[in-house]
Design a protein around this motif. Structure first.
Motif, mmCIF file in Angstrom:
data_model
loop_
_atom_site.group_PDB
_atom_site.id
_atom_site.type_symbol
_atom_site.label_atom_id
_atom_site.label_comp_id
_atom_site.label_asym_id
_atom_site.label_seq_id
_atom_site.Cartn_x
_atom_site.Cartn_y
_atom_site.Cartn_z
ATOM 1 N N TYR A 30 -10.858 14.920 3.365
ATOM 2 C CA TYR A 30 -10.141 14.872 4.642
ATOM 3 C C TYR A 30 -10.709 15.824 5.703
ATOM 4 C CZ TYR A 30 -6.630 13.156 1.305
ATOM 5 O OH TYR A 30 -5.971 12.500 0.310
ATOM 6 N N SER A 63 0.851 -1.195 0.000
ATOM 7 C CA SER A 63 0.000 0.000 0.000
ATOM 8 C C SER A 63 0.886 1.243 0.000
ATOM 9 C CB SER A 63 -0.900 0.035 1.252
ATOM 10 O OG SER A 63 -0.099 0.135 2.414
ATOM 11 N N CYS A 64 0.243 2.372 -0.199
ATOM 12 C CA CYS A 64 0.953 3.652 -0.064
ATOM 13 C C CYS A 64 1.314 3.874 1.404
ATOM 14 C CB CYS A 64 0.035 4.766 -0.573
ATOM 15 S SG CYS A 64 0.722 6.408 -0.500
ATOM 16 N N THR A 65 0.400 3.468 2.279
ATOM 17 C CA THR A 65 0.660 3.566 3.719
ATOM 18 C C THR A 65 1.974 2.863 4.055
ATOM 19 O OG1 THR A 65 -1.715 3.583 4.146
ATOM 20 C CG2 THR A 65 -0.303 2.886 5.980
ATOM 21 N N ASP A 118 4.283 12.526 -0.914
ATOM 22 C CA ASP A 118 3.151 11.598 -0.918
ATOM 23 C C ASP A 118 2.421 11.857 -2.228
ATOM 24 O OD1 ASP A 118 0.815 10.206 -0.731
ATOM 25 O OD2 ASP A 118 0.464 10.664 1.389
ATOM 26 N N SER A 154 0.117 5.236 -4.480
ATOM 27 C CA SER A 154 -0.979 4.333 -4.086
ATOM 28 C C SER A 154 -1.617 3.707 -5.318
ATOM 29 C CB SER A 154 -2.055 5.100 -3.317
ATOM 30 O OG SER A 154 -3.141 4.224 -3.028
ATOM 31 N N LYS A 202 -7.732 4.922 -6.885
ATOM 32 C CA LYS A 202 -6.733 5.697 -7.632
ATOM 33 C C LYS A 202 -6.881 5.478 -9.147
ATOM 34 C CE LYS A 202 -5.188 7.270 -3.765
ATOM 35 N NZ LYS A 202 -6.096 6.615 -2.824
ATOM 36 N N HIS A 260 -2.027 10.748 -5.203
ATOM 37 C CA HIS A 260 -2.985 11.247 -6.205
ATOM 38 C C HIS A 260 -2.302 11.607 -7.529
ATOM 39 C CE1 HIS A 260 -5.591 13.088 -2.708
ATOM 40 N NE2 HIS A 260 -5.298 11.819 -2.515
#
Ligand SMILES: Cc1ncc(COP(=O)(O)O)c(C=O)c1O
Length: 378
Positions: free
Chosen positions: A322, A56-58, A154, A178, A183, A157
Motif C-alpha cells: 500500500y 467482493s470484500c469491497t 477489515d 475477501s 487471498k 488478510h
C-alpha cells in the motif's frame, strides 16, 4: 529458467466437481446450495450469528457503510496503510476519513493514537489485520465501547487467524472478508460480510438484495418481494460459491501449507536479515496469525527497489504494497499532509512482499531465498 509469480491461483481439491454439480443443478445465480454451505461453514467455524457471501470484500465494506446510516461529515477512523476499499466504501456514504498511523511492529492501526483522533463525529473505527496478524483488539474494543463507536473489522488478510484465542473477524459488529485470487482461500473474486451483531442481519440481507426483501420471500416469510430500503447487487453467483466451498472445506490444509511456506522464509532469511538490517514480520505472542503474506522491510526505498529489480532479473516477482492513503490524491483532498502518519510513510517505502501461494514448492522457495541472500542491501 521458469518464472516465479508473486501469486498464483491454486486448487484445493473438489473445485471442478462442485462447479459441475452447480451447473447440473440448473441454478447458478446467487444464494443456491453452495452459498448456503459456505454461509453455514463460516458461521459455524467462527461461532458467529451469520455470514453472507458477497461479490467482493469491497462490497462487504459498502454494505457495512450502508448499515451504519452515516450522515455527511460523520468521521471514520482508518489506518492510512490499507487498501483503498477499506475507506472508499465509507466515503461513498458521505463519511470523512480520519487517517490513523500504524504500529511499527505489526504494521496494524496504532490503537495508542485513537484517543487523539476521536471526536463527537466519530462513528466507526476500522481495524485492518495486516498480513493476518491481529490488531490490538482489547484496547480498540474498549475505546470504541467507551465512545459508543462501531468497530468494523477489515479481515481481508486474516480469516482463521486469532487474537488472544478468539477468531479475527468476530470482534467488531461487522467484518469484511475477501476471497480475491490473492487471498489464502479464494474464488477469483468474492467476499463475505460477517454479522456479529444480530440486529444488523435483516437489513444486511435487504441491502445485499438490491434493497428488496427477496431473502424473506425465498424463505416464505412474505408472499411477494418489493423495494424496502437502499441496496445493491452484492450476491455472489453460486458458481463462485461452489469453487469457494471446495476451498473452505480444506481450510485447515491450506493454512497448514501456508504456515510451512511462511516459516521456511522466516527461518532461512533470519541471519541474512539481521546481518543486513532488514526487518522481518513481527507476530505478538498473543496472536495466531493467518499466514497470509511474507514481507521484508529493507533499510531504504532505494534498497527495496534494488532488491525488487535483482529478483526480477532472476525471474522472481516480488512486489511492494500500500501507498499511504493520506497522501493519495483523494487523501490530500481530505486534508492529508506529509508527516501525518510517519510510520506509514516510512514503511510503505521499505516493504517488499515475496512470492506466496498455496502450492509454492520448497525447491522454488529455496531459489527465492538464495536469490534474496545474494543481495547485500548495506
Ligand atoms: C485490507 C484489504 N481490504 C479490502 C480489500 C479488497 O478486497 P476485494 O478485492 O475482495 O474487494 C483488499 C484487497 O486486497 C485488502 O487488502
Amino acid at each position: 529458467m521458469n518464472r516465479l509469480p508473486f501469486n498464483k491461483p491454486c486448487l484445493a481439491g473438489r473445485e471442478f466437481d462442485y462447479l459441475r454439480e452447480a451447473i447440473e443443478s440448473g441454478r447458478i445465480s446467487g444464494d443456491g446450495d453452495f452459498t448456503k454451505k459456505c454461509h453455514e461453514l463460516l458461521s459455524r467455524q467462527l461461532g458467529i450469528p451469520a455470514a453472507l457471501l458477497t461479490t467482493s470484500c469491497t462490497h462487504a465494506l459498502e454494505m457495512a457503510a450502508m448499515l451504519l446510516d452515516l450522515s455527511p461529515g460523520d468521521e471514520v477512523i482508518v489506518p492510512s496503510f490499507t487498501f483503498v476499499s477499506t475507506i472508499n466504501a465509507f466515503v461513498l456514504r458521505g463519511a470523512k476519513p480520519v487517517f490513523c498511523d500504524i504500529r511499527s511492529d505489526t504494521l496494524n492501526l496504532d490503537e495508542r493514537r485513537l484517543p487523539s483522533l476521536l471526536t463527537a463525529r466519530t462513528r466507526a473505527i476500522l481495524p485492518v489485520h495486516y498480513a493476518g496478524v491481529g490488531c490490538e483488539m482489547d484496547a480498540i474494543m474498549e475505546i470504541a465501547h467507551r465512545h459508543k463507536v462501531t468497530v468494523i473489522e477489515d479481515n481481508a488478510h486474516g480469516l482463521f487467524g486469532k487474537y488472544r484465542g478468539r477468531w479475527l473477524g468476530t470482534f467488531g459488529s461487522l467484518t469484511s472478508q475477501s476471497f480475491h485470487e490473492t487471498k489464502n482461500i479464494s474464488c477469483g473474486e468474492g467476499g463475505a460480510l460477517l454479522i456479529n451483531e444480530p440486529a444488523f442481519l435483516e437489513r444486511a440481507e435487504i441491502i445485499r438484495e438490491k434493497g428488496t426483501n427477496r431473502s424473506r420471500f425465498f424463505r416464505g416469510q412474505v408472499d411477494k418481494y418489493t423495494w424496502v430500503d437502499i441496496g445493491s447487487s452484492y450476491v455472489l453467483s453460486d458458481l463462485l460459491a461452489a469453487f469457494l466451498y471446495a476451498q473452505l472445506q480444506e481450510w485447515q490444509k491450506i493454512q497448514a501449507r501456508r504456515q510451512r511456506i511462511w516459516q521456511y522464509y522466516d527461518t532461512h532469511l533470519k541471519a541474512w536479515a539481521e546481518a543486513n538490517r532488514v526487518g522481518m514480520p513481527f507476530v505478538p505472542a498473543h496472536c495466531e496469525q493467518a499466514w497470509h503474506m511474507y514481507y521484508l522491510l529493507l533499510p531504504s526505498l532505494n534498497q527495496r527497489q534494488a532488491l525488487i529489480a535483482h529478483l526480477k532479473q532472476l525471474g522472481i516477482l516480488s512486489v511492494f504494497h500500500y501507498l499511504p492513503l493520506h497522501l493519495s490524491p483523494m487523501g490530500l483532498r481530505f486534508g492529508g499532509k506529509t508527516g501525518d502518519c510517519p510510520v506509514t510513510e516510512n514503511i510503505s517505502d521499505r516493504l517488499l512482499r515475496l512470492p506466496f501461494y498455496n502450492d509454492l514448492s520448497e525447491a522454488d522457495q529455496a531459489r527465492i531465498v538464495s536469490a534474496v541472500r545474494e543481495s547485500r542491501p548495506n
